[in-house]
Enzyme design. Structure first.
Site, short mmCIF file in Angstrom:
data_model
loop_
_atom_site.label_atom_id
_atom_site.label_comp_id
_atom_site.label_asym_id
_atom_site.label_seq_id
_atom_site.Cartn_x
_atom_site.Cartn_y
_atom_site.Cartn_z
N ASP A 109 0.85 -1.19 0.00
CA ASP A 109 0.00 0.00 0.00
C ASP A 109 0.88 1.24 0.00
O ASP A 109 1.68 1.44 0.93
CB ASP A 109 -0.88 0.06 1.26
CG ASP A 109 -2.00 -0.95 1.25
OD1 ASP A 109 -2.26 -1.56 0.20
OD2 ASP A 109 -2.62 -1.14 2.32
N HIS B 296 -2.85 5.68 -1.72
CA HIS B 296 -3.99 4.78 -1.68
C HIS B 296 -5.14 5.35 -0.87
O HIS B 296 -6.30 5.02 -1.13
CB HIS B 296 -3.53 3.44 -1.10
CG HIS B 296 -4.60 2.41 -0.92
ND1 HIS B 296 -5.55 2.13 -1.86
CD2 HIS B 296 -4.86 1.55 0.12
CE1 HIS B 296 -6.34 1.17 -1.43
NE2 HIS B 296 -5.95 0.82 -0.23
N HIS C 247 -5.29 2.65 7.56
CA HIS C 247 -5.16 3.34 6.29
C HIS C 247 -5.14 4.86 6.50
O HIS C 247 -4.29 5.56 5.94
CB HIS C 247 -6.32 2.97 5.36
CG HIS C 247 -6.23 1.60 4.77
ND1 HIS C 247 -6.55 0.46 5.48
CD2 HIS C 247 -5.86 1.19 3.54
CE1 HIS C 247 -6.38 -0.59 4.70
NE2 HIS C 247 -5.96 -0.18 3.51
#
Length: 257
Positions: free
Chosen positions: A75, A79, A207
């Site tokens: 990642d 992203h 994230h």
């Protein structure tokens, strides 16, 4: 003897073991499933171009159909919306793709609770026993989830309320992003966040915070049980896809024996 020659000799004679942390890419490789109306990635697929036949008598090759975030993958910060102006996968510095790694093993806890979350206290307890997290290194979070990787249903472990897979608490994700020197986070699950992270505040905190801080993710790792708690070096070079948010990657660990 040069440093590089010593390294090559050590790999050849087994003084340095090379451990593959990568899940093979096949049509059966588990992939993330988002609910409607969100878009989903495609399963991995090979499309044959020729195989020693009239399409190409002396060669075999395929087209590859896959997503950036299929199987064991990297990642990049871009992203996630919190790093929308951050590095794409081609911009990750090459020197960052070889880095020290440590393993936090909480597989026993995750085996009892598929929604188990890593907390700040777990990491601090690990540091008291093993020393600080590595500067510019990977934190590899072992949950034992790789044992399910041959079965999409077992790997995603979803019911009517959504997926149930282990991950990291909101507070811990924010702390790892802002207060620790790690380069990134590696996990055995389909993504760096817990299965239930869609309901967290904020949603998908690994994230949101880690990529937002310019750090990286590695997912769907395996063989973390073969690594020492400290002392491994991880080599994780993704494809340099210009504008790409991630890439399938073959992750190798180097371990002194």
């Amino acid at each position: 003897m040069s440093v590089l020659q010593s390294f090559v000799d050590s790999v050849r004679n087994g003084a340095i073991e090379v451990i593959d942390l990568t899940a093979p890419l096949t049509a059966q490789t588990p992939i993330l499933q988002l609910p409607e109306p969100f878009g989903n990635t495609i399963p991995f697929r090979l499309e044959e171009i020729s195989r020693y036949d009239d399409r190409g008598p002396a060669w075999y090759w395929n087209d590859i159909h896959t997503g950036e975030h299929t199987g064991t993958h990297f990642d990049a910060p871009v992203h996630w919306v919190t790093a929308r102006d951050g590095e794409d996968v081609s911009q990750v510095p090459a020197r960052s793709l070889i880095a020290p790694a440590v393993v936090l093993d909480l597989a026993a806890e995750a085996s009892k609770d598929p929604d188990f979350l890593l907390q700040i206290d777990h990491v601090k307890e690990w540091e008291r026993a093993n020393g600080p997290l590595p500067e510019g290194g990977w934190l590899l979070y072992r949950t034992g989830w790789d044992a399910r990787s041959a079965d999409q249903a077992a790997f995603l472990n979803a019911d009517e309320t959504g997926p149930h897979t282990p991950g990291i608490s909101v507070e811990c994700a924010q702390w790892l992003a802002a207060e620790t020197p790690i380069l990134g986070l590696g996990v055995e699950t389909v993504g760096t966040d817990a299965g239930a992270a869609h309901s967290f505040d904020p949603p998908f905190p690994c994230h949101s915070f880690l990529l937002g801080a310019g750090k990286y993710g590695l997912t769907q790792l395996r063989n973390l049980d073969r690594l020492p708690v400290t002392g491994a070096v991880v080599v994780a070079p993704p494809l340099p896809i210009e504008g790409g948010s991630g890439s399938p990657v073959r992750v190798l660990a180097l371990v002194e024996r």
